[in-house]
Write an enzyme that holds these catalytic residues in place. Sequence first.
Site, short mmCIF file in Angstrom:
data_model
loop_
_atom_site.label_atom_id
_atom_site.label_comp_id
_atom_site.label_asym_id
_atom_site.label_seq_id
_atom_site.Cartn_x
_atom_site.Cartn_y
_atom_site.Cartn_z
N CYS A 1 -1.92 -2.46 7.77
CA CYS A 1 -1.86 -3.35 6.60
C CYS A 1 -0.57 -4.15 6.52
CB CYS A 1 -2.10 -2.54 5.33
SG CYS A 1 -3.77 -1.81 5.31
N ASP B 1 0.79 -1.24 0.00
CA ASP B 1 0.00 0.00 0.00
C ASP B 1 0.82 1.30 0.00
OD1 ASP B 1 -1.92 -1.95 0.29
OD2 ASP B 1 -2.82 -1.12 2.11
N LYS C 1 -7.29 -4.90 -2.70
CA LYS C 1 -8.05 -5.32 -1.53
C LYS C 1 -8.98 -4.20 -1.09
CE LYS C 1 -4.11 -4.06 1.43
NZ LYS C 1 -4.74 -3.07 2.32
#
Length: 203
Positions: free
Chosen positions: A151, A8, A106
């Site tokens: 994450c 991310d 996601k």
Amino acid sequence: MRALIIVDIQNDFTSGGRLEVKDGEDIIPLVNRLQHEFELIVATQDWHPGDHKSFASNHVNRKPFEQIMLNGLEQVLWPDHCVQGSGGAEFHPDLDMNRVASIFRKGMDREVDSYSGFFDNGHLHTTGLAGYLREQKVKEVFVAGLAGDYCVYYTARDAVLEGFGCSLILDATKPISTDKFDRAKEELRRLGGKIIESKDLLS
């Protein structure tokens, strides 16, 4: 085979983003260097619909960072971030994507958040990452990116639970909360994961 999972590193998680991780972009030059130490590199990408229920804006009289129960799971309400097709959802322009073999998106199910690159938070749906890594004969993964206490941690935790050797690269990760990250690191060690520094990898 060893794989690097880049988590991310998107515009909304770096300076000026909608869910900014303090100094998040500072890890990018190191992540770019680390890529040369791996045969396989994959990336995860938060990719939310605008009506995602993890967004505070989609709940009446709720503010960002409040906590609620969402479909039986504890849920932090976030500022709108990484909305599909937005500039904030794009990878940071300084991140070298040329060697990234595959991207795993996601957070697309509006009913459940998805911190891990492997599963949503309810473990109801898989992204396919574990199967892909097994097909590539990967035995060990190394995880870096944003944010360390969310994450990155959940991706590393699920890697361990899926049977991969897993190391979190500490100096190639930035957290939102250092206290929460400290607890996450202890939990990862307890499960059998490792916490390392980039110097352990760079030749």
